[in-house]
Design an enzyme around this catalytic site. Structure first.
Site, short mmCIF file in Angstrom:
data_model
loop_
_atom_site.label_atom_id
_atom_site.label_comp_id
_atom_site.label_asym_id
_atom_site.label_seq_id
_atom_site.Cartn_x
_atom_site.Cartn_y
_atom_site.Cartn_z
N GLY A 239 -11.14 -1.38 7.71
CA GLY A 239 -10.96 -0.43 8.81
C GLY A 239 -10.00 -0.84 9.90
N PRO A 274 -10.41 -4.99 3.76
CA PRO A 274 -9.28 -4.33 4.40
C PRO A 274 -8.39 -3.63 3.37
CG PRO A 274 -8.89 -6.69 4.25
CD PRO A 274 -10.26 -6.45 3.69
N GLY A 275 -7.86 -2.50 3.76
CA GLY A 275 -6.91 -1.79 2.91
C GLY A 275 -5.60 -1.65 3.64
N ARG A 276 -5.58 -0.68 4.57
CA ARG A 276 -4.37 -0.34 5.31
C ARG A 276 -3.71 -1.56 5.97
NH1 ARG A 276 -4.12 4.76 7.68
NH2 ARG A 276 -6.39 4.75 7.61
N ARG A 312 0.22 12.09 4.15
CA ARG A 312 -0.46 11.75 5.41
C ARG A 312 -0.03 12.62 6.60
NH1 ARG A 312 -0.74 7.72 7.96
NH2 ARG A 312 -2.98 7.60 8.16
N TYR A 316 -3.21 14.55 7.99
CA TYR A 316 -3.84 14.01 9.20
C TYR A 316 -2.95 14.11 10.43
CZ TYR A 316 -5.92 11.26 5.32
OH TYR A 316 -6.46 10.83 4.15
N CYS A 342 7.28 24.17 -1.47
CA CYS A 342 7.19 25.53 -0.96
C CYS A 342 5.93 25.73 -0.14
CB CYS A 342 7.27 26.50 -2.12
SG CYS A 342 8.82 26.28 -2.98
N TYR A 371 -2.08 4.18 1.41
CA TYR A 371 -2.45 5.60 1.36
C TYR A 371 -1.21 6.48 1.27
CZ TYR A 371 -6.80 3.47 2.89
OH TYR A 371 -7.91 2.66 2.97
#
Ligand code: LLP
Length: 419
Positions: A239, A274-276, A312, A316, A342, A371
């Protein structure tokens, strides 16, 4: 983002100019810096070196097997959420004992695959899921190592779509019900309780929500131990946020400083997911300007990457910085950078001040190492871009651009339509 820098007016990833890659592989493409990826993982290892720990990379952020292999070479594991991610992790050579399996909807087929592989731990999110895992393990004559994912009801103060630790969210087991769920787990013969898990959301830019959530989990660990539960592994989730624009998130060592006292006190083996923060700023998406156009109210730059490549911004309203591949000092204009898809929602940036760009010139869309490719699609029958890994002055294609054959793979026209 010091691994993406201008040198003599050209944007480089490490020692490779992005224009050189564009010439070789065409656009759009994703590019990742080996050095930046390795550095980020090492920052976590150093920050948490005072406790026995495992960095289980949340591979939903970037699942390329070369990236997984790089992390695995550095001692990392993975947080998986599907049979597909399990397969990728195993193909990349990650030790199954460094895999943890999260997600609210694991099927029995997925559970069986992970049990057979011998993963470290299942992070379980409901009593029905617990029962299903017990049944699956029984059928295989195995015992399933389990942590329960508890939901501490702490506001992570992030985008609502990526906030997971509030009561109303679908994730985890309410912390107030945790003890009774652990008691259920203890009764199941093919379940082995080994840990506890929480994850409250993504792109967190403050330390306090982590501290608040983990303090609650720490109290729960004591309650559980008093009831003779064996809590060996404490999975504290992922996170940690990154800088997309002007955010100033804590670094791994700042997070560690705030939570290490709690972690040490527990005596647990600590798992981080952790990812991001491991991959986002190690990557960029390079795209070429096709046209520009102006209306009375808007200026548009149409590029060859769209929402299918990087969803993204549309999904978001996320901000991704943009850098021309060749530095230019033309006057700035406020533009929308849009893709060829389109849909009006197909934009990579809105109302962005950029120096004037001409057709054929390229832009790097920054912070696209997490992501990004993993959320891309074939919408509008567009081939997904290749992925490139830069290492010093070398670069390798770690995933080819999809071909027309790739787009049709598995499809067929049934006989009755051919008569
Ligand atoms: N652990 C669990 C159980 C998770 O659900 C996630 C992310 C992570 C770890 C890793 O979180 P990170 O360190 O990356 O924040 N697609 C969204 C992000 C979705 C995050 C989903 N879960 C985005 O592009 O912002």
């Amino acid at each position: 983002m010091q691994d993406f820098q201008y040198k003599n007016g050209s944007l480089y990833c490490e020692n490779v100019s992005l224009s050189r890659i564009a010439e070789k592989v065409g656009t759009p493409f994703f590019v990742y810096s080996h050095q930046a990826l390795r550095q980020q993982l090492r920052a976590y290892h150093e920050a948490f070196s005072d406790v026995p720990h495992l960095v289980a990379f949340a591979m939903k952020a970037n699942a390329n097997i070369a990236v997984l292999k790089l992390f695995s070479n550095e001692g990392g594991g993975a947080d998986i959420v599907s049979a597909g991610e399990l397969h990728r992790a195993l193909v990349a050579g990650i030790d199954p004992q460094k895999l943890v399996f999260a997600g609210v909807g694991k099927t029995k087929r997925e559970m069986a695959a992970a049990l057979k592989a011998g993963i470290l731990m299942f992070n379980i999110e409901s009593s029905q899921e617990l029962t299903a895992l017990d049944e699956t393990a029984k059928e295989l004559g195995l015992k399933a190592p389990v942590a329960l994912r508890v939901n501490p009801n702490v506001d992570p103060k992030t985008h609502p779509y990526i906030s997971t630790g509030l009561k109303k969210s679908k994730f985890g087991i309410e912390i107030t019900r945790a003890v009774s769920e652990y008691q259920l787990a203890a009764k199941l013969l093919n379940i082995d309780v080994v840990g506890i898990h929480s994850h409250i959301g993504s792109q967190l830019t403050e330390v306090q929500p982590f501290v608040d959530a983990l303090a609650l989990v720490s109290e729960l660990i004591e309650v559980l131990r008093a009831k003779n539960f064996n809590i060996l592994h404490w999975d504290i989730g992922g996170g940690l946020g990154i800088t997309y624009d002007k955010e100033n998130p804590p670094l791994p060592n700042e997070l560690a400083k705030a939570i290490l006292p709690l972690l040490k006190k527990s005596g647990c083996h600590i798992i981080l997911e952790p990812g991001r923060s491991l991959t986002a700023n190690a990557g960029a998406l390079v795209t070429q300007v096709i046209y520009s156009k102006e209306s009375d109210v808007k200026n548009f730059i149409v590029v060859d990457a769209g929402m299918n490549d990087l969803p993204r911004p549309s999904l978001y309203q996320a901000y991704h910085a943009m850098l021309p591949l060749v530095e230019n000092h033309r006057p700035e204009k406020v533009v929308d950078v849009v893709g060829p898809i389109c849909e009006s929602g197909d934009f990579l940036a809105q109302d962005r001040a950029l120096p004037q760009l001409l057709p054929g010139e390229c832009l790097a869309v920054m912070s696209a190492g997490a992501y990004a490719f993993t959320m891309s699609s074939n919408y509008n029958a567009r081939s997904r871009p290749p992925e490139i890994l830069v290492h010093g002055d070398l670069f390798d294609v770690i995933r080819e651009r999809e071909t027309m054959e790739d787009l049709l793979r598995g499809e067929k026209i049934p006989d009755f339509l051919l008569r």
